[in-house]
Design an enzyme around this catalytic site. Structure first.
Site, short mmCIF file in Angstrom:
data_model
loop_
_atom_site.label_atom_id
_atom_site.label_comp_id
_atom_site.label_asym_id
_atom_site.label_seq_id
_atom_site.Cartn_x
_atom_site.Cartn_y
_atom_site.Cartn_z
N LYS A 108 0.86 -1.18 0.00
CA LYS A 108 0.00 0.00 0.00
C LYS A 108 0.89 1.23 0.00
CE LYS A 108 -4.52 0.91 0.49
NZ LYS A 108 -5.67 0.03 0.25
N ASN A 163 -15.71 6.70 -4.73
CA ASN A 163 -15.75 5.60 -5.69
C ASN A 163 -16.55 4.42 -5.12
OD1 ASN A 163 -14.49 2.80 -6.33
ND2 ASN A 163 -14.14 3.99 -8.16
N SER A 208 -8.72 -5.66 -10.45
CA SER A 208 -7.36 -5.21 -10.78
C SER A 208 -6.55 -6.38 -11.32
CB SER A 208 -6.66 -4.65 -9.54
OG SER A 208 -7.02 -3.31 -9.33
N1 LIG Z 1 -11.11 2.44 -4.56
C1 LIG Z 1 -11.00 1.13 -4.39
O1 LIG Z 1 -10.98 0.37 -5.37
C2 LIG Z 1 -10.95 0.54 -3.02
C3 LIG Z 1 -11.16 1.29 -1.89
N2 LIG Z 1 -11.22 0.69 -0.65
C4 LIG Z 1 -11.45 1.46 0.56
O2 LIG Z 1 -12.74 2.09 0.49
C5 LIG Z 1 -12.70 3.34 1.21
C6 LIG Z 1 -13.14 4.45 0.28
O3 LIG Z 1 -12.28 4.51 -0.84
P1 LIG Z 1 -12.70 5.29 -2.18
O4 LIG Z 1 -14.16 5.24 -2.34
O5 LIG Z 1 -11.80 4.79 -3.24
O6 LIG Z 1 -12.23 6.76 -1.81
P2 LIG Z 1 -12.77 8.13 -2.46
O7 LIG Z 1 -11.69 9.11 -2.20
O8 LIG Z 1 -13.25 7.92 -3.84
O9 LIG Z 1 -14.05 8.48 -1.55
C7 LIG Z 1 -13.96 8.65 -0.17
C8 LIG Z 1 -15.32 9.13 0.32
O10 LIG Z 1 -15.29 9.19 1.75
C9 LIG Z 1 -15.82 10.46 2.12
N3 LIG Z 1 -15.31 10.83 3.44
C10 LIG Z 1 -14.07 11.21 3.80
N4 LIG Z 1 -14.04 11.50 5.10
C11 LIG Z 1 -15.29 11.29 5.57
C12 LIG Z 1 -15.89 11.44 6.83
N5 LIG Z 1 -15.19 11.85 7.88
N6 LIG Z 1 -17.22 11.14 6.96
C13 LIG Z 1 -17.93 10.73 5.89
N7 LIG Z 1 -17.41 10.58 4.67
C14 LIG Z 1 -16.11 10.86 4.51
C15 LIG Z 1 -15.40 11.40 1.02
O11 LIG Z 1 -16.16 12.60 1.01
C16 LIG Z 1 -15.68 10.52 -0.18
O12 LIG Z 1 -17.05 10.57 -0.50
C17 LIG Z 1 -11.27 3.48 1.73
O13 LIG Z 1 -11.21 2.94 3.04
C18 LIG Z 1 -10.47 2.60 0.78
O14 LIG Z 1 -9.26 2.13 1.35
C19 LIG Z 1 -11.08 -0.67 -0.52
C20 LIG Z 1 -10.86 -1.45 -1.60
C21 LIG Z 1 -10.69 -0.92 -2.93
O1 LIG Z 2 -6.91 -2.71 -6.82
C1 LIG Z 2 -5.93 -2.84 -6.14
O2 LIG Z 2 -4.86 -3.26 -6.53
C2 LIG Z 2 -5.92 -2.48 -4.66
C3 LIG Z 2 -7.15 -1.84 -4.13
C4 LIG Z 2 -6.90 -1.50 -2.68
O3 LIG Z 2 -6.07 -0.67 -2.37
C5 LIG Z 2 -7.62 -2.21 -1.64
O4 LIG Z 2 -8.20 -3.27 -1.91
O5 LIG Z 2 -7.61 -1.75 -0.49
#
Ligand SMILES: NC(=O)C1=CN([C@@H]2O[C@H](COP(=O)(O)OP(=O)(O)OC[C@H]3O[C@@H](n4cnc5c(N)ncnc54)[C@H](O)[C@@H]3O)[C@@H](O)[C@H]2O)C=CC1
Ligand SMILES: O=C(O)CCC(=O)C(=O)O
Length: 411
Positions: free
Chosen positions: A102, A216, A344
């Site tokens: 990470k 996302n 991925s």
């Molecule tokens: N993008 C991916 O493919 C993956 C993401 N994740 C996990 O999912 C979670 C979200 O990731 P993404 O959606 O990619 O990030 P992102 O950056 O696209 O979205 C994050 C969201 O969380 C909100 N947020 C931030 N702080 C907040 C708070 N204090 N209260 C409420 N909402 C809040 C933001 O406004 C935004 O809507 C993270 O923990 C990430 O590690 C896990 C696996 C894969």
């Molecule tokens: O798609 C990937 O390689 C990793 C996504 C990721 O960071 C996660 O699963 O927490």
């Protein structure tokens, strides 16, 4: 409890259940490599500013290390370490041929212009390019990063190593990204939710959901829940929270997000305190934002019967115990959000083969992997008489331990 202490605690518990040799246990816990770099860039006004970037490569026994890159003000070495370790167990739970890594940069991407973000990403890539690679360590998006970030990494990496689309996943489709990757984590969360609800004779239709985070993962999960007839009654992001006991109008909310980039100003419900979202009356709670949001202070007040961990480590171990005593079913992150890294993997395979899959095939394979992993976890729960988190941890740790022993780790 900080993220690393919490992750180590879950790992040690799994190692005890499995009866792992203490030397092997210690070796699995220590990261393979921890990288820290200073990234100095000119801001648009000409002033110089420095950000600290990290990449932790936790384990490569089962294959190249894999994991996202996060841009967030709270990124710190302990958190990146914990997230890298979780990736090792997650790729093993999904049974894809990777280890775990990470990365992250301590910055607030909302305060940076697009050109500043591009410069920062390119400088970070210049500093780590010789330590990542198609068969070494393959980054992807995480919080605060997206397909555009991956395009910049791909371009900068390719200046040193020649055109290398498989060095990152979650890329734009035009640069070799996979159909379905952008939605994959959210879709995987929904497949995982369906699998666990089915165990209790329930389905998504008519169930009430509260969702924290509308980026996302949160926005795609919300869309797929709505498509299946689920009722999303409360939702939050960094700008606020909204509730509607009759179900929020999700197509209108998605349109509002597309137009304004956040939930702020959405008229289709009552404004609520974002802190109340986690304890809102609902059937299923899906945290899709930060880690550590469920803790000993708020866990006693959680009303949901199911918590689906779409975010990484949203529940700290003290909250885990409280929820378990209340009979709340917690579907752990290393399974629930594995859809992203699974697609991925499909993207990386397509890049290496030079052949593009149709979206239908991507989604069918994703469902197959998520369903298989759920049954594998359930089998471990049965063997070890443990909850779903320990079922997932024992499954992942056991697969990595076996690979490590087969490779001959003590020589
Ligand atoms: N993008 C991916 O493919 C993956 C993401 N994740 C996990 O999912 C979670 C979200 O990731 P993404 O959606 O990619 O990030 P992102 O950056 O696209 O979205 C994050 C969201 O969380 C909100 N947020 C931030 N702080 C907040 C708070 N204090 N209260 C409420 N909402 C809040 C933001 O406004 C935004 O809507 C993270 O923990 C990430 O590690 C896990 C696996 C894969
Ligand atoms: O798609 C990937 O390689 C990793 C996504 C990721 O960071 C996660 O699963 O927490």
């Amino acid at each position: 409890m900080n993220a690393l202490a919490a992750t180590n605690r879950n790992f040690r518990h799994a190692a005890r259940i499995l009866g792992l040799d203490s030397k092997l246990e210690k070796s699995l816990l220590i990261p393979f490599r921890e990288i820290k770099v200073e990234c100095t860039i000119p801001k648009d006004d000409g002033t110089l500013v420095s950000y600290v970037g990290f990449r932790v490569q936790h384990d490569n026994a089962r294959g190249p290390m894999k994991g996202g890159i996060r841009y967030h003000p709270e990124v710190d070495p302990d958190e990146v370490n914990a997230l890298a370790q979780l990736m090792t167990w997650k790729t093993a739970v999904a049974d894809i041929p990777y280890g775990g890594a990470k990365g992250g940069i301590g910055c607030n991407p909302r305060d940076l212009s697009v050109s500043e973000l591009e410069r920062l990403t390119r400088v970070f890539t210049q500093k780590i390019h010789d330590l990542i690679g198609i068969h070494r360590d393959v980054p992807a998006p995480d919080m605060g990063t997206n397909a555009q970030t991956m395009a910049w990494i791909l371009d900068e990496y390719s200046k040193f190593h020649g055109h290398s689309p498989a060095v990152v996943t979650g890329k734009p489709i035009d640069l070799g990204g996979s159909l379905g990757r952008e939605a994959a984590t959210g879709l995987g969360v929904v497949f995982a939710t369906e699998a666990v609800l089915a165990e209790y004779g329930k389905s998504i239709a008519d169930i009430k959901f509260a969702i924290q985070g509308f980026g996302n993962v949160g926005s795609w999960a919300t869309k797929f829940i709505h498509d299946r007839g689920g009722k999303v009654i409360a939702i939050s992001d960094i700008t606020g929270a909204v509730k509607n006991p009759n179900g929020i109008d999700i197509p209108a909310l998605l349109k509002h997000k597309e137009d304004t980039k956040s939930l702020k100003g959405f008229q289709g419900g009552d404004i609520m305190d974002p802190n109340d979202l986690l304890v809102h009356e609902c059937d299923v709670l899906i945290p899709c934002a930060l880690g550590g949001v469920l803790n000993r202070e708020n866990a006693p007040d959680v009303k949901a019967k199911f918590v689906i961990e779409a975010a990484n480590h949203p529940t700290d171990p003290e909250a885990d115990e409280i929820l378990s005593k209340k009979g709340v079913v917690v579907l752990p992150d290393i399974y629930a959000n594995a859809g992203g890294v699974t697609v991925s993997y499909f993207e990386w395979v397509q890049n290496i083969q030079g052949f593009m899959w149709e979206e239908k095939k991507v989604n069918c394979e994703l469902k197959r992997y998520m369903t298989r992993a759920f049954h594998d976890i359930k089998a471990m729960c049965k063997i070890h008489d443990c909850n779903l988190r320990m079922g997932a941890f024992t499954l992942g740790v056991n697969r990595v331990a076996r690979a490590t022993l087969l490779r001959g780790w003590e020589a």
